[in-house]
Design a protein around this motif. Sequence first.
Motif, short mmCIF file in Angstrom:
data_model
loop_
_atom_site.label_atom_id
_atom_site.label_comp_id
_atom_site.label_asym_id
_atom_site.label_seq_id
_atom_site.Cartn_x
_atom_site.Cartn_y
_atom_site.Cartn_z
N TYR A 1 13.13 -19.40 1.42
CA TYR A 1 13.26 -19.10 2.86
C TYR A 1 12.95 -17.65 3.20
CZ TYR A 1 17.91 -17.38 1.42
OH TYR A 1 18.95 -16.72 0.80
N GLY A 2 12.41 -16.91 2.26
CA GLY A 2 12.06 -15.53 2.57
C GLY A 2 11.49 -14.82 1.36
N VAL A 3 11.20 -13.55 1.54
CA VAL A 3 10.63 -12.75 0.46
C VAL A 3 11.27 -11.37 0.43
CG1 VAL A 3 8.40 -13.93 0.65
CG2 VAL A 3 8.74 -11.78 1.88
N PHE A 4 11.17 -10.75 -0.73
CA PHE A 4 11.59 -9.35 -0.90
C PHE A 4 10.54 -8.67 -1.76
CE2 PHE A 4 13.45 -5.93 -3.35
CZ PHE A 4 14.10 -5.18 -2.37
N ILE A 5 10.12 -7.49 -1.33
CA ILE A 5 9.17 -6.68 -2.10
C ILE A 5 9.81 -5.32 -2.30
CG2 ILE A 5 6.88 -5.63 -2.14
CD1 ILE A 5 5.97 -7.90 -0.25
N GLY A 6 9.96 -4.92 -3.54
CA GLY A 6 10.66 -3.67 -3.81
C GLY A 6 9.96 -2.82 -4.86
N PHE A 7 10.29 -1.54 -4.85
CA PHE A 7 9.65 -0.59 -5.75
C PHE A 7 10.68 0.33 -6.41
CE2 PHE A 7 6.66 -1.87 -2.53
CZ PHE A 7 5.53 -2.21 -3.27
N SER A 8 11.91 -0.17 -6.56
CA SER A 8 12.98 0.64 -7.14
C SER A 8 12.65 1.02 -8.59
CB SER A 8 14.31 -0.13 -7.12
OG SER A 8 15.32 0.58 -7.82
N GLU A 9 12.80 2.29 -8.90
CA GLU A 9 12.60 2.75 -10.27
C GLU A 9 13.87 2.63 -11.09
OE1 GLU A 9 11.08 6.69 -10.11
OE2 GLU A 9 9.18 6.11 -9.16
N ASP A 10 15.01 2.48 -10.41
CA ASP A 10 16.30 2.48 -11.11
C ASP A 10 16.85 1.08 -11.35
OD1 ASP A 10 16.32 5.31 -11.01
OD2 ASP A 10 17.08 5.23 -8.95
N ASN A 11 16.55 0.13 -10.44
CA ASN A 11 17.14 -1.20 -10.53
C ASN A 11 16.04 -2.26 -10.59
OD1 ASN A 11 18.52 -3.62 -10.24
ND2 ASN A 11 19.98 -2.80 -8.75
N PRO A 12 15.85 -2.90 -11.73
CA PRO A 12 14.78 -3.91 -11.85
C PRO A 12 14.98 -5.11 -10.93
CG PRO A 12 16.21 -3.96 -13.78
CD PRO A 12 16.59 -2.75 -13.00
N ASN A 13 16.21 -5.34 -10.47
CA ASN A 13 16.46 -6.45 -9.55
C ASN A 13 15.90 -6.19 -8.16
OD1 ASN A 13 17.91 -8.05 -11.44
ND2 ASN A 13 19.73 -6.80 -11.10
N PHE A 14 15.53 -4.96 -7.89
CA PHE A 14 14.95 -4.61 -6.60
C PHE A 14 13.53 -4.06 -6.78
CE2 PHE A 14 19.48 -4.63 -5.89
CZ PHE A 14 19.60 -5.28 -4.67
N ARG A 15 12.82 -4.70 -7.71
CA ARG A 15 11.47 -4.27 -8.03
C ARG A 15 10.56 -5.49 -8.09
NH1 ARG A 15 11.58 -2.04 -13.58
NH2 ARG A 15 13.02 -0.58 -12.61
N GLY A 16 9.36 -5.37 -7.54
CA GLY A 16 8.37 -6.44 -7.64
C GLY A 16 8.44 -7.44 -6.50
N TYR A 17 7.71 -8.55 -6.68
CA TYR A 17 7.65 -9.61 -5.68
C TYR A 17 8.73 -10.63 -5.99
CZ TYR A 17 2.86 -7.85 -4.90
OH TYR A 17 1.77 -7.07 -4.63
N ILE B 1 0.83 -1.20 0.00
CA ILE B 1 0.00 0.00 0.00
C ILE B 1 0.87 1.25 0.00
CG2 ILE B 1 -1.57 1.41 1.40
CD1 ILE B 1 -2.96 -1.15 2.28
N THR B 2 1.90 1.27 0.83
CA THR B 2 2.75 2.46 0.97
C THR B 2 3.93 2.46 0.02
OG1 THR B 2 4.04 1.39 2.73
CG2 THR B 2 2.12 2.68 3.41
N GLN B 3 4.06 1.37 -0.77
CA GLN B 3 5.18 1.20 -1.69
C GLN B 3 6.52 1.37 -0.98
OE1 GLN B 3 4.91 3.16 -5.50
NE2 GLN B 3 3.06 2.03 -6.02
N SER B 4 6.63 0.65 0.14
CA SER B 4 7.87 0.62 0.92
C SER B 4 8.52 -0.75 0.75
CB SER B 4 7.56 0.85 2.41
OG SER B 4 6.85 2.06 2.59
N SER B 5 9.83 -0.79 0.65
CA SER B 5 10.53 -2.06 0.52
C SER B 5 10.29 -2.91 1.76
CB SER B 5 12.03 -1.83 0.32
OG SER B 5 12.27 -1.21 -0.92
#
Length: 247
Positions: A200-216, A69-73
């Motif tokens: 063993y875990g998850v990462f949720i990211g919203f980086s506009e610059d690095n696609p590796n840190f974007r999405g589920y 909701i807040t688009q926070s990593s």
Amino acid sequence: MIQKKGSTGPLVFTIQEQLNLRMPANANRAALKTNGQFDATTEKRVREFQAMMNLTVTGIVDDVTSAVITQSSFEYEAIPRPIVILQNTSRYHCWAAALSSWTQAIPRVKTISLWQALEDYRKVAGALDEDNEGMTTRGWTQVVKRWGLQFKAYGGSKGADIDDLTIDKIWRQAKARGPMLIAYNLPDTDGEVAHTIVAYGVFIGFSEDNPNFRGYRVWCMNPWRIGRQMMPLADIRTGGAALVMWK
């Protein structure tokens, strides 16, 4: 902190404000009142948002829903992490590498080496594909019985909808039960080729610059030349079927 129907305060105000930003008012949808009261209307909007963002529809704002909701990593990793064990890339031994890694990450579970797993399941009729030694459905049935695993199938002819394998389900599973085995069909193989990882875990990211840190993304031990990886959840679901197993 979990927010749900009946909750009040500044966190609810922020949720309402952000939901209005993510789901603007239109001819069919009025803006939420930003009054800090988690009422039935707010709960309904949360459910609509969760469905839109491919999260489990609960109407409850937990850590994952709040991050989206807040688009926070957001990141979570179960400890200890599974050790990295790479497979023989000339054979379909990912299952053996993943199984060995998983057994060494779960307390009070009898461990098994990659080579012992291969030796053991070569002796089980029908457990391995004769051509490439990939694990068959019969083989996974034996693994489930041997280690007393719980499991859930997604996709295929009998499993739940593959879209029900959501990032928040993986997060809750890792948080409650630790690392899990996920065997999934590779895309464009008509279900003929599968791969196994230890999630063993998850990462949720919203980086506009690095696609590796974007999405589920799913934190996993990937035995195919990679080791530790933040694998896009879409990579697991695109093949149309997955089997999730945990202790």
